[in-house]
Design an enzyme around this catalytic site. Structure first.
Site, PDB file in Angstrom:
ATOM      1  N   PRO A 155       0.861  -1.277   0.472  1.00  0.00           N
ATOM      2  CA  PRO A 155       0.074  -0.119   0.119  1.00  0.00           C
ATOM      3  C   PRO A 155       0.632   1.679  -0.232  1.00  0.00           C
ATOM      4  O   PRO A 155       2.302   1.719  -0.220  1.00  0.00           O
ATOM      5  CB  PRO A 155      -1.213  -0.259   1.200  1.00  0.00           C
ATOM      6  N   TRP A 156      -0.003   2.063  -0.432  1.00  0.00           N
ATOM      7  CA  TRP A 156       1.042   3.696  -0.493  1.00  0.00           C
ATOM      8  C   TRP A 156       1.634   4.622   1.178  1.00  0.00           C
ATOM      9  O   TRP A 156       1.937   5.246   1.473  1.00  0.00           O
ATOM     10  CB  TRP A 156       0.209   4.614  -0.822  1.00  0.00           C
ATOM     11  N   LYS A 180       4.848  -5.195  -6.170  1.00  0.00           N
ATOM     12  CA  LYS A 180       4.188  -4.216  -6.597  1.00  0.00           C
ATOM     13  C   LYS A 180       3.748  -2.843  -5.998  1.00  0.00           C
ATOM     14  O   LYS A 180       2.744  -3.302  -5.215  1.00  0.00           O
ATOM     15  CB  LYS A 180       2.336  -4.503  -7.516  1.00  0.00           C
ATOM     16  N   PRO A 181       4.995  -2.052  -6.096  1.00  0.00           N
ATOM     17  CA  PRO A 181       3.850  -0.756  -4.967  1.00  0.00           C
ATOM     18  C   PRO A 181       2.654   0.368  -5.738  1.00  0.00           C
ATOM     19  O   PRO A 181       2.178  -0.468  -6.510  1.00  0.00           O
ATOM     20  CB  PRO A 181       5.039   0.148  -5.479  1.00  0.00           C
ATOM     21  N   GLY A 233      -3.117  -4.349   2.330  1.00  0.00           N
ATOM     22  CA  GLY A 233      -3.784  -3.771   1.078  1.00  0.00           C
ATOM     23  C   GLY A 233      -5.010  -3.689   2.757  1.00  0.00           C
ATOM     24  O   GLY A 233      -5.098  -4.482   3.840  1.00  0.00           O
ATOM     25  N   SER A 234      -6.573  -3.146   2.321  1.00  0.00           N
ATOM     26  CA  SER A 234      -7.512  -3.100   2.715  1.00  0.00           C
ATOM     27  C   SER A 234      -8.397  -4.554   2.772  1.00  0.00           C
ATOM     28  O   SER A 234      -7.807  -5.502   1.223  1.00  0.00           O
ATOM     29  CB  SER A 234      -8.341  -1.424   1.718  1.00  0.00           C
ATOM     30  N   GLU A 255      -2.117  -8.773   5.110  1.00  0.00           N
ATOM     31  CA  GLU A 255      -2.113  -8.096   6.263  1.00  0.00           C
ATOM     32  C   GLU A 255      -2.949  -6.857   6.237  1.00  0.00           C
ATOM     33  O   GLU A 255      -2.463  -6.283   5.587  1.00  0.00           O
ATOM     34  CB  GLU A 255      -0.390  -7.671   6.505  1.00  0.00           C
ATOM     35  N   CYS A 289      -2.182   0.961   9.385  1.00  0.00           N
ATOM     36  CA  CYS A 289      -3.185   0.705  10.106  1.00  0.00           C
ATOM     37  C   CYS A 289      -3.303  -0.107  11.520  1.00  0.00           C
ATOM     38  O   CYS A 289      -4.930  -0.546  11.944  1.00  0.00           O
ATOM     39  CB  CYS A 289      -2.484  -0.993   9.417  1.00  0.00           C
ATOM     40  N   GLN A 336      -9.728   9.827  -0.325  1.00  0.00           N
ATOM     41  CA  GLN A 336      -8.892   9.819   1.560  1.00  0.00           C
ATOM     42  C   GLN A 336      -9.498  10.828   1.838  1.00  0.00           C
ATOM     43  O   GLN A 336     -10.045  10.728   3.056  1.00  0.00           O
ATOM     44  CB  GLN A 336      -7.989   9.860   1.657  1.00  0.00           C
TER      45      GLN A 336
END
Ligand code: NAD
Length: 484
Positions: A155-156, A180-181, A233-234, A255, A289, A336
């Site tokens: 994730p970012w 894969k960013p 990620g989500s 995660e 998170c 966001q």
């Protein structure tokens, strides 16, 4: 800063197969400052082929654990050398203060690489006594083999640190990888791959394909030569990944998100709990998170604690994180900004008391005011859903049993913090909360030697620690007949 970023495949920069690109937008100014390649299934194919070549026939396959460990130590040194640059890359991409990644993310990444260097030489098998084979004695032993080519999807919010959690462990285990960013933050993963090359990792061991989840991420999950997907990620994307990679019998580690409780008992050190809760709410604009966004406070101190949190929220200086004195930048992207404001409005509509902050009006940059709600209950959307922004929800409880029941009344189970000076109660509550990690009088301690991960909707599997490296191996058993 203008950036024109490409994939990193087999040691070189590569454009997308169809030449398409994704714009990179600065969250402070909303200006486009560069672009990255928009990866395709064809690009993924090429990267997986490079990773597979190294795994099966390359110089990487010939290295033993000690040699992989030495490369990891070199990579750690190079990441440490480039601390400021890496911190700036991650911070600028999401409008975060560079001080946070400089103090936390990059040192944590370095520590993970160094810890993994030690694990690389410790992935030992076992000898297992058995009853033999049809009356003949046998020798049975196990070996730990690399699971294969890994697809690492990131994730970012803390791109370098989370990439390294995966990378350090999988390299220790002898795997190769296609990273894969996030489409918003490809910079630090690409720099990391270049540093790995400088450290001496053979080309093809570490590949980076930039692009969207629905394109590059999905292609990785469906690729026949990817053995494991390690995803952070989500929950929504995690569910989708289970549907694509899971049915193909790939290993899947997830995660995911959280709605972590901070349980503040009335005997806690008020100041310590306040500092810890403020950090857990506002670090990285709440885009963490493990953000401690559900603050459960015992009735005797609840009003005073909520008021102090509101004062702390109002004191946070919001603005361009590059300006001196600014403590909080914007949230990372327009989606966001809209999401966080939608939840703040829901909190108001559902009857919580707004003590600080509130809905932010759009202006240049996606700035959200640090927000505190009090008198909330655990059924409200602001108590149930992961907002991923600087929004705290204070809920009052009377007894320890009620606190534990509230903490566990969540679809999530990533982390929890217990604030108390009663050590017996601290251990009792730590044992009773259904999460992957508990901090007692400290919010979300991270260490390269500790496992990290959640239960329930917060995920499957653990990263970090020796177990994190083992998770990138398969245990094979070999039985040898020993006739007299
Ligand atoms: P996201 O799920 O939107 O994206 C994460 C990554 O997955 C990105 O690289 C994205 O491109 C990719 N992706 C999206 N859909 C995909 C699909 N269908 N198939 C394959 N890949 C796909 O999450 P985000 O907005 O980047 O990050 C925020 C989320 O990450 C929050 O829920 C947060 O709690 C979670 N997170 C968890 C941890 C942890 O350690 N548990 C750490 C950081 C962030």
């Amino acid at each position: 800063m203008t950036e024109h970023l490409n994939h990193f495949i087999a040691g070189t920069g590569v454009e997308a197969s169809d030449g398409r690109r994704i714009a990179l937008v600065n969250p402070v100014t909303e200006q486009v400052y560069g672009s990255c390649a928009r990866g395709t299934a064809e690009d993924v194919d090429r990267a997986v082929a490079a990773a597979q070549r190294q795994l099966e026939h390359g110089a990487w396959r010939q290295l033993d654990g000690a040699q992989r460990g030495r490369l990891l130590v070199k990579l750690a040194d190079l990441v440490e050398r480039d601390t400021d640059m890496l911190a700036d890359l991650d911070a600028d991409a999401i409008g975060r203060s560079p001080l946070e990644p400089r103090r936390l993310d990059v040192p944590n990444a370095v520590a993970n690489l160094r810890a993994a260097a030690g694990w690389a030489n410790q992935l030992e098998g076992r000898t297992i006594p058995t009853g033999g084979y049809f009356g003949t004695k046998t020798l049975s032993y196990t070996v730990r083999e690399p699971v294969g080519v890994v697809g690492a999807i990131v994730p970012w919010n803390s791109p370098l640190m989370i990439t390294v959690w995966k990378l350090a462990a999988l390299l220790a285990a002898g795997c190769t990888v296609v990273i894969k960013p996030s489409e918003e933050t490809p910079q630090s993963a690409l720099h990391l791959a270049a540093l790995a090359r400088e450290a001496g990792f053979p080309d093809g061991v570490i590949n980076v394909v930039t692009g969207y989840g629905a394109e590059v991420g999905r292609a990785l999950c469906e690729h026949p030569h990817i053995a494991k997907i390690s995803f952070t990620g989500s929950p929504e994307a995690g569910r989708e990944i289970q549907r694509t990679a899971g049915v193909l019998f790939k290993h899947v580690a997830l995660e995911l998100g959280g709605k972590s409780p901070q349980i503040v008992f009335d005997d806690a050190s008020f100041e310590d709990a306040l500092r810890g809760c403020t950090l857990g709410l506002f670090a990285n604009q709440g885009q963490i998170c493990a953000a401690g966004s559900r603050i459960l406070v015992q009735r005797g101190i609840a009003d005073r604690f909520a008021a102090a949190l509101a004062d702390a929220a109002q004191a946070v200086k919001v603005g361009d994180p590059r300006e001196p004195g600014v403590q909080m930048g914007p949230v990372a992207k327009k989606a966001q900004f809209d999401r966080v404001n939608r939840y703040i409005q829901l909190g108001i509509d559902q009857g919580a008391t707004l003590l600080a902050g509130g809905v932010s009006t759009p202006e240049r940059g996606w700035f959200v005011r640090p927000t505190i709600f009090a008198n909330a209950n655990n059924d409200m959307a602001i108590a149930r859903d992961e907002i991923f922004g600087p929004v705290g929800t204070v809920i009052t409880f009377d007894s320890e049993e009620e606190a534990v029941a509230l903490a566990n009344d969540s679809t999530y189970g990533l982390a929890a913090t217990v604030w108390t000076t009663d050590l017996v109660r601290a251990h009792r509550v730590a044992g009773a909360v259904k999460v992957g990690a508990v901090g007692v009088n400290c919010w979300s301690p991270l260490d390269a030697n500790l496992p990290w991960g959640g239960v329930k909707t917060s995920g499957i599997g653990r990263e970090g620690g020796f177990g994190g490296a083992l998770a990138y191996t398969e245990e094979k058993v070999i039985t040898v007949l020993l006739p007299k």
